[in-house]
Structures are given as C-alpha cells and as structure tokens.
Design an enzyme around this catalytic site. Structure first.
Site, mmCIF file in Angstrom:
data_model
loop_
_atom_site.group_PDB
_atom_site.id
_atom_site.type_symbol
_atom_site.label_atom_id
_atom_site.label_comp_id
_atom_site.label_asym_id
_atom_site.label_seq_id
_atom_site.Cartn_x
_atom_site.Cartn_y
_atom_site.Cartn_z
ATOM 1 N N ASN A 290 0.844 -1.192 0.000
ATOM 2 C CA ASN A 290 0.000 0.000 0.000
ATOM 3 C C ASN A 290 0.878 1.241 0.000
ATOM 4 O O ASN A 290 1.940 1.258 0.622
ATOM 5 C CB ASN A 290 -0.903 0.000 1.237
ATOM 6 C CG ASN A 290 -2.042 0.996 1.121
ATOM 7 O OD1 ASN A 290 -2.761 1.006 0.132
ATOM 8 N ND2 ASN A 290 -2.211 1.839 2.129
ATOM 9 N N SER A 291 0.458 2.293 -0.684
ATOM 10 C CA SER A 291 1.177 3.551 -0.802
ATOM 11 C C SER A 291 2.535 3.279 -1.465
ATOM 12 O O SER A 291 2.581 2.682 -2.533
ATOM 13 C CB SER A 291 1.304 4.227 0.560
ATOM 14 O OG SER A 291 1.734 5.556 0.419
ATOM 15 N N ASN A 292 3.666 3.690 -0.851
ATOM 16 C CA ASN A 292 4.898 3.367 -1.561
ATOM 17 C C ASN A 292 5.199 1.877 -1.492
ATOM 18 O O ASN A 292 5.960 1.344 -2.307
ATOM 19 C CB ASN A 292 6.082 4.243 -1.133
ATOM 20 C CG ASN A 292 6.627 3.972 0.236
ATOM 21 O OD1 ASN A 292 6.441 2.907 0.809
ATOM 22 N ND2 ASN A 292 7.343 4.948 0.766
ATOM 23 N N GLY A 294 2.790 -0.132 -2.268
ATOM 24 C CA GLY A 294 2.108 -0.500 -3.499
ATOM 25 C C GLY A 294 2.975 -0.255 -4.716
ATOM 26 O O GLY A 294 2.989 -1.050 -5.666
#
Length: 679
Positions: A290-292, A294
C-alpha cells in the site's frame, strides 16, 4: 499462470531456476546476503502475530500500549506499540473488515483477530553491493498453516515505517489463509540515528550506541567521527534517518528488495521444516503493498523475470512512471497526455501553492484552520512573480487554480489543507536527499532534522522520545518534538513552519526552502541533476509480464493522487503489454489515502482497506479456482453523512464489492495507451 507453474524450484542464493528438489533433500545453504537476527514463538493468547495479544476488542477500545520504563522500553513493548492501530467500529473496523472478520462473508471470528505462530527478524543486503544495505525483514509463520497449498504473501511496508505497520491493515489476510507473510522495509524503514548521543536502532527497536550495534543496526549515518563532530559543532542536535540519509537511493532497489525477501522466506521456511518442502512449483506467491509499498509491489512485478511471483495487489501505489507521449488519461472532459508525475514533482508543486490556496477552500475543509500564515505565503509568491493577483482572496483563488491546472482533480480540493498539514516539505526533503544520495551533513536546501522546543529552536531529543522512536517515528520527521528545521533562517535555525525566509523576511513557511526543493525536482543545477538522475533509476515501465495484477486507488486521494500514479500506470501498462496484459484497476469513490475517520473525515469517506482485502480475495480465487477477476471499474460507494464527529456507522450496502459486470457508466476502458475514467 500455467507458464509460471512450469518453473522449478528457486535457487535461493542466486535467484536462478533449478530443477525440482526432492522433499527429503538437504536444506539449501544460508544465502550470503542474509543475517537472521531473532526468532520467537507466540501462543496466540498472551501474544500473537496480529494484535500483540490485545485482540480487535483491545484495538477498538483498550488503552494504548505503554512502557514500564519510558526511557528503556523492552523489545516486546516496542513491538506491541508498533503494532497498535486504533480501530474505529463506526468506520467498519471489526465489523465489516479487520483481523476478526471473514471478508467474503462478514462472519466474525471467535479468536478476535489473534493468530498464533512464529516470527523471524532478519536483514538482507544487495549481494552486488550496489543497492540497499540493512534491508529489514519480518517473516511471520502461522501455527495453522494452509493444508490446501503452500503460500507466501510478501508485503513491502507502507511509507518509511516500521516492519509491523501493515499487519493489522491487510497483512493478516495471508495469515488467515495459512500463508507465511514476509514484510520488508525496502531499505527505507524506521532507522533513527541521533548524532548527538550517537545512538541507533537495533532491528527490534531497542537503542544502542552505534559502535556497539555495529552490523546489527537498522541504520547508522556514514560519517567518520571527526565529520560527525564537525556537523554537530555547526548544527547541534541533528538526527539522521535511514530513508533520507543512507546514500543508497533505496527506491531504485525496491523491486529487487521484495524479490529477495521472497527468496529469504523460501529458505527460512525450508530451514525451519528441515527439508525442501517449499518450492516454486508447489507454492503460491502474492505480493501486496500500500502507498509506496504498493509502488514497490508493482516494481517487483516488473523486475520478476524468473517467475517468482504469481500475482500482485497494489493499493494506492506511489509508483512513478517513465515519460510516454503516447499515454493518455481522459477524465471529466480533460485529456492529459504523458500524464504521470514523479512524487517530487507533485509534492514540491503542492508545497509551493497549497498554503496560499487555503483561504479559497471550503471553511470546513479538514486542516484549513491550521494554516495560519496563508497571507504571508501568498504575499511572498506575489513578490516572486509566481502569482499575479493583488489581494489575498484573489491570490488564494489563483493559487488553487494553478494547482488544478497542474493536474490535481477538482474533487480532491477538500483535502488540500490536510495534505499540507502532513508536511510535504519534510517528505520532499527526505526524497530529495534519498534520490540524490546526499548524506545528513549535506543539509540540502538548508534543511535538516532535529527535536525543537516551543519556539522551534533545535534542542537535544528527550531520552524517552528517542527510546520510543521505533514505535512512533514514521521513518522521518515529524514525530513528537522532532521536525524539519530551516537552517537558513536569518534569526537562527528554526522549525520550518515557524521560520523566516531569508529573501522575504517573512514567516511564510520558508518559501525559499520550498523554491529550492522545487528546483531539485525540475531545475538544472548540479544538485538537481543529481536528484533527477536518481529518479530515472526507478521509473516504471508498465510491463507486468502477463501476471494477474489488481490496483486499488481512492478517487479522493490527495497524498498520492490517482491522476499522477495509478491512472498513468494503467495507460502505460496497456502500451507495454497490449492484449497480453492482465491488469485490473478499481477506483473507489469517496476513499482517501490515510483511512482517517475523525471529525471532518467520518462524514465524507469510506475505507480503502476493505477493497485491498477484497482484491486479495479476488486474486486468491483466480489463482486457486480460476475465477475471473472483476474488470477495471469505478466502485460507487456512499459516505456515512451526518454531522462531523457523529456520523452514523458505515453499513455494508454503502461499500459494495467490485461488480463482476459493471454498468457501462462505471467501466474503465483502456486501449492502446488511452485510459478513459468515468465521471
């Protein structure tokens, strides 16, 4: 998938492919790039892999974890505090999703989210010596492993956070399936080196003198003793962070870091079992982040030319795509060609204009009231020729229009003030330092990190703050009294938000520093070219090699806007893979980046985490039973409404699953590099 299944066992030390190994064969030798630091067994009652023994009930209403001695926390106390994530039942946690909920059916589980098993902590290094060092890894093995099939879930963690950050959000999904789950900090985790006391984190979060920790340190700044003394004489009390100051440009190795942790998981599982029972031929491997994290999951999918990974889930990915003039994103009557933006590009642009735009935002926009110096920033921008309007209301409107013209969607404006409150200056400074491989002593743009007093002046970090920083620091500033400092304030170094810009003489949120950070992203100075060369090392190419991939993104994400990341990646992927591609993109209405549910967020937003779990369910069903993955679509949701601070509980009907056959007005169409996103 059939092609993947033809692969033999992975030769773990080198990453090559070898013929299948008999079950009774000797365990492979320990990879040279691996250091296993610790191993523990958790009974699932007093302590467990997901909630540290508290259960979901404790996360919903129990007290936050504490310390017997706040200045000397134990490893167990720091682990418990790192894992603690306060849940909100009104937002659906513990009712509609969470470690105690069977996502597909909504059934509540009797163990209240507790899972017994084993836990290993380890470090890996780039064996070629070019990339990340001291990449921290956490492997969790549930006591009740899957009897159906071997499986591994690999999770590159969110942000620059501690290894335990994503367990309660979605890492538990793998444990529930009976899979081993392996997490990595991607070389960017929570390593905090306080230069004044010369103390660092060990992998378990406890602190020690840097010389004593040695190779067991999460991170220690690469400074000779004399250089450290010289820096402290010029700038006392400064702090170095692993992500910002490792000189490794960790992002360039994120994909390989993820693949290496999967190889570690294979080795450790087989070493633990005593025979080669986990092979590439008999084990499902899913990467989810998720986020970085991801972004790292997508980079891993692109880097995996040996077929190590079966499928990828990327939540709101901080992915930065290579320039591509043929890529187009169409949305709300606007077509953007070559639509991708690098993180430093959109962070530094927003950092310039968002504080000035605040007065033009709705009065109830979260965080708006906290931007107290909007007038000063607007006046300084006007003096620099970066705004044309003469009075504050007009300047604020002009700043907001510039943000929209840059590429931000209109509907995320409600979150612009909150986005600025999450200190884009500190994040941009971290990434500038990382991508340019600058050290803590370089203090790029006159910016550094230190604990500050009430006036914003650097002071020694309190011992209890350092002692607990493994659980509280998000891999960088701010946390507690530690913040970003403007070393070029003419009155002396001061917290950036309170400082004076040398060229304007105003407390304008350090416009000079913001302009310098912007130059690093788009300018032509030698330092800027150094940063931009670092960015070029990891730009995504969109080729996921035909494997099934789901990207899930919130439409109202203002931290990592879909307009700059997921949508451009979808367009790029269609050029890279064409009809061979197997990427699905779900854009969720009314979901933002952080999953916040406090006043001002409770009435407006729905949880994206629920859709990450549904994405994992869909990939599992596809890999194990051949079920089709729901196609790319906008998922229509209904926010809770009501009055801020007292929104009614979220109901299941408000957050429907992605449709197997979405309505025509919801289907996302992508072809030959053009992605069309429905309104």
């Amino acid at each position: 998938m059939a092609a993947v299944r033809l692969l033999g066992a992975l030769l773990l030390a080198g990453g090559a492919v070898a013929p299948p190994v008999p079950a009774a064969a000797e365990v492979a030798p320990r990879p040279a790039w691996l250091r296993v630091e610790s191993h523990r067994t958790l009974d699932g009652l007093s302590d467990d892999l997901v909630t540290a023994g508290r259960g979901v009930g404790g996360l919903l209403s129990g007290p936050a974890p504490g310390y017997a001695d706040p200045r000397a926390p134990t490893a167990e106390e720091l682990r418990r505090a790192s894992m603690f994530r306060r849940g909100d039942a009104g937002f659906g946690f513990g009712r509609l999703f969470g470690p105690n909920v069977e996502t597909a059916t909504g059934r509540l589980l009797e163990d209240d989210g507790r899972i017994a098993g084993e836990e290993y902590l380890a470090f890996t290094d780039d064996p070629a010596g070019r990339g990340s060092r001291h990449v921290a890894v956490l492997l969790q093995v549930p006591r009740d492993r899957s009897g159906e099939r071997n499986c591994i879930l690999a999770v590159p963690v969110n942000g620059s956070s501690a290894l335990f950050r994503d367990i309660v959000d979605f890492g538990f999904w793998g444990l529930r399936r009976g899979c081993a789950v392996v997490y990595t900090d991607k070389g960017a985790g929570n390593g905090v080196h306080d230069l004044g006391t010369d103390t660092v984190h060990r992998i378990d979060g406890t602190r020690a003198p840097a010389a004593e920790a040695g190779e067991h340190a999460h991170f220690a700044a690469d400074l000779a003793p004399e250089a450290r003394r010289r820096l402290l004489a010029e700038a006392p009390h400064r702090i170095a962070f692993k992500h910002a100051h490792s000189r490794r440009n960790a992002e360039a190795g994120w994909g390989e870091d993820v693949l290496r942790t999967i190889r570690y998981a294979f080795w450790q599982l087989n070493e633990r079992a005593g025979s080669e029972r986990f092979t590439r031929a008999n084990t499902l491997v899913i990467v989810a982040g998720n986020s970085n994290g991801g972004g790292a999951a997508l980079y891993a999918g692109e880097a995996d030319d040996a077929g190590l990974v079966d499928a990828v889930l990327a939540g709101e990915p901080q992915v930065q795509v290579r320039p591509e003039a043929r890529a187009v994103v169409a949305y709300r009557g606007r077509e953007r060609r070559d639509p991708g933006r690098t993180l430093l590009d959109y962070f530094t642009f927003g950092n310039l204009y968002l504080p000035c735009a605040a007065p033009a935002l709705p009065e109830d926009a979260p965080g708006r009231a906290g931007i107290a110096r909007a007038a000063e920033r607007c006046a300084s921008l006007r003096e620099k020729g970066l705004l044309a309007a003469d009075d504050l209301p007009a300047q604020a409107r002009e700043a907001l229009e510039r943000v929209h013209a840059y590429g931000y969607d209109r509907e995320v404006e409600i979150l612009h003030a909150h986005n600025y409150s999450v200190v884009p200056d500190a994040t941009a400074a971290k990434y500038v330092s990382a991508h340019g491989r600058f050290g803590v002593e370089d203090r790029v743009c006159g910016l550094s990190f230190a604990a500050v007093d009430a006036e914003g002046r650097p002071v020694a970090a309190p011992p209890e703050v350092l002692a607990q920083s493994f659980a509280t620091a998000p891999g960088g500033a701010p946390f507690g009294p530690v913040d970003i400092v403007n070393d070029r304030d003419p009155t002396g170094p001061r917290r950036n938000a309170l400082s004076v810009s040398p060229s304007t003489g105003r407390q304008d949120y350090n416009l000079d520093g913001a302009l310098c950070l912007r130059e690093m992203a788009v300018g032509g100075s030698p330092e800027a070219r150094r940063v931009q060369a670092g960015i070029a090392e990891f730009l995504a190419n969109g080729n996921l090699r035909g494997r099934p991939v789901i990207i899930v993104h919130g439409r109202l994400d203002d931290r990592v806007p879909a307009a700059f990341s997921s949508r451009p990646y979808l367009a790029l992927n269609s050029l890279a893979e064409g009809d061979r591609g197997n990427l699905r993109y779900w854009e969720v209405e009314n979901a933002e980046h952080f999953g916040l549910s406090g006043p001002g967020f409770d009435t407006r937003f729905v949880p994206l985490n629920l859709y990450l779990l549904r994405g994992l369910d869909a990939l599992w069903a596809h890999l194990t039973a051949g079920a089709p993955i729901p196609p790319s679509q906008v998922v229509r949701t209904t926010p809770r409404g009501g009055r801020a601070g007292s929104a009614p509980p979220l109901v299941a009907a408000a957050v429907p699953p992605p449709a197997a056959e979405p309505a025509a007005g919801d289907r996302i169409e992508v072809r030959a590099g053009r992605a069309a996103i429905p309104d």
